[in-house]
Design a protein around this motif. Sequence first.
Motif, PDB file in Angstrom:
ATOM      1  N   GLU A  36       0.829  -1.200   0.000  1.00  0.00           N
ATOM      2  CA  GLU A  36       0.000   0.000   0.000  1.00  0.00           C
ATOM      3  C   GLU A  36       0.865   1.253   0.000  1.00  0.00           C
ATOM      4  OE1 GLU A  36      -2.577  -0.265   3.312  1.00  0.00           O
ATOM      5  OE2 GLU A  36      -3.774  -1.869   2.449  1.00  0.00           O
ATOM      6  N   ARG A  42      -4.421   2.276  -5.664  1.00  0.00           N
ATOM      7  CA  ARG A  42      -5.669   2.158  -4.923  1.00  0.00           C
ATOM      8  C   ARG A  42      -6.583   3.248  -5.458  1.00  0.00           C
ATOM      9  NH1 ARG A  42      -2.283   4.958  -1.582  1.00  0.00           N
ATOM     10  NH2 ARG A  42      -3.165   6.815  -0.616  1.00  0.00           N
ATOM     11  N   THR A  43      -7.866   3.156  -5.177  1.00  0.00           N
ATOM     12  CA  THR A  43      -8.800   4.166  -5.672  1.00  0.00           C
ATOM     13  C   THR A  43      -9.318   4.984  -4.508  1.00  0.00           C
ATOM     14  OG1 THR A  43     -10.623   2.613  -5.538  1.00  0.00           O
ATOM     15  CG2 THR A  43      -9.508   2.786  -7.652  1.00  0.00           C
ATOM     16  N   GLU A  44      -9.496   6.265  -4.758  1.00  0.00           N
ATOM     17  CA  GLU A  44     -10.052   7.192  -3.778  1.00  0.00           C
ATOM     18  C   GLU A  44     -11.102   8.042  -4.466  1.00  0.00           C
ATOM     19  OE1 GLU A  44      -7.238   9.534  -1.608  1.00  0.00           O
ATOM     20  OE2 GLU A  44      -5.882   7.841  -1.331  1.00  0.00           O
ATOM     21  N   ASP A  45     -12.084   8.475  -3.709  1.00  0.00           N
ATOM     22  CA  ASP A  45     -13.133   9.335  -4.226  1.00  0.00           C
ATOM     23  C   ASP A  45     -12.777  10.774  -3.906  1.00  0.00           C
ATOM     24  OD1 ASP A  45     -15.614   9.788  -5.470  1.00  0.00           O
ATOM     25  OD2 ASP A  45     -16.503  10.161  -3.497  1.00  0.00           O
ATOM     26  N   TRP A  46     -12.765  11.638  -4.940  1.00  0.00           N
ATOM     27  CA  TRP A  46     -12.454  13.055  -4.738  1.00  0.00           C
ATOM     28  C   TRP A  46     -13.212  13.861  -5.771  1.00  0.00           C
ATOM     29  CZ3 TRP A  46      -8.104  16.269  -7.022  1.00  0.00           C
ATOM     30  CH2 TRP A  46      -8.014  17.503  -6.377  1.00  0.00           C
ATOM     31  N   GLU A  50     -13.819   8.955  -9.169  1.00  0.00           N
ATOM     32  CA  GLU A  50     -12.912   7.934  -8.663  1.00  0.00           C
ATOM     33  C   GLU A  50     -11.518   8.239  -9.207  1.00  0.00           C
ATOM     34  OE1 GLU A  50     -13.278   5.076  -6.717  1.00  0.00           O
ATOM     35  OE2 GLU A  50     -15.193   5.963  -6.165  1.00  0.00           O
ATOM     36  N   TRP A  51     -10.525   8.282  -8.313  1.00  0.00           N
ATOM     37  CA  TRP A  51      -9.152   8.575  -8.688  1.00  0.00           C
ATOM     38  C   TRP A  51      -8.278   7.373  -8.377  1.00  0.00           C
ATOM     39  CZ3 TRP A  51      -6.902  13.428 -10.208  1.00  0.00           C
ATOM     40  CH2 TRP A  51      -7.843  14.422 -10.438  1.00  0.00           C
ATOM     41  N   VAL A  53      -4.702   6.197  -7.316  1.00  0.00           N
ATOM     42  CA  VAL A  53      -3.620   6.830  -6.562  1.00  0.00           C
ATOM     43  C   VAL A  53      -2.502   5.818  -6.397  1.00  0.00           C
ATOM     44  CG1 VAL A  53      -2.993   7.947  -4.402  1.00  0.00           C
ATOM     45  CG2 VAL A  53      -5.272   8.258  -5.328  1.00  0.00           C
ATOM     46  N   ALA A  83      -1.626  10.737  -8.987  1.00  0.00           N
ATOM     47  CA  ALA A  83      -3.076  10.542  -8.979  1.00  0.00           C
ATOM     48  C   ALA A  83      -3.644  10.948 -10.334  1.00  0.00           C
ATOM     49  CB  ALA A  83      -3.713  11.376  -7.876  1.00  0.00           C
ATOM     50  N   TRP A 101      -1.395  15.967  -1.215  1.00  0.00           N
ATOM     51  CA  TRP A 101      -2.501  15.106  -1.622  1.00  0.00           C
ATOM     52  C   TRP A 101      -3.461  14.891  -0.464  1.00  0.00           C
ATOM     53  CZ3 TRP A 101      -5.146  13.598  -5.556  1.00  0.00           C
ATOM     54  CH2 TRP A 101      -5.997  12.509  -5.461  1.00  0.00           C
ATOM     55  N   ARG A 102      -2.931  14.684   0.736  1.00  0.00           N
ATOM     56  CA  ARG A 102      -3.807  14.479   1.896  1.00  0.00           C
ATOM     57  C   ARG A 102      -4.585  15.747   2.239  1.00  0.00           C
ATOM     58  NH1 ARG A 102       0.777  11.627   3.323  1.00  0.00           N
ATOM     59  NH2 ARG A 102       1.577  13.348   4.572  1.00  0.00           N
TER      60      ARG A 102
END
Length: 120
Positions: A36, A42-46, A50-51, A53, A83, A101-102
């Motif tokens: 990780e 991995r995918t993140e919602d922003w 869906e992104w 990353v 991303a 990014w965070r």
Amino acid sequence: MSPRRNRSRSGAAKPAKAARTGAGARRDEDEREGRERFGLERTEDWRGEEWAVRRISGGAALKRYRCPGCDQEITPGVPHVVAWPLLGDVADRRHWHGACWRARDRRSARLQRSRNAPRY
């Protein structure tokens, strides 16, 4: 001289449950965490999208990039995040500092660029 043995001399095999709860389970968790941390997507919602990353290690970072979060340069050898939207193109990839990014929801574009300046 013969090589060292990796197995116990008694020859008794450990039960599978005991093997999973011992050092092997910790090693599996460390491997998962390592995957990780660097290299795997991995995918993140922003912003309703869906992104994908991916974290890039310092050893794998070979070029200079411009972080869209702080508009500072990411120099070679600095670990960072890549991303892009899942439905986007290769040209939509952006290289971010991990902290930028965070904090992407708390940051806004305050910098005004001239028309002929590069965006990133």
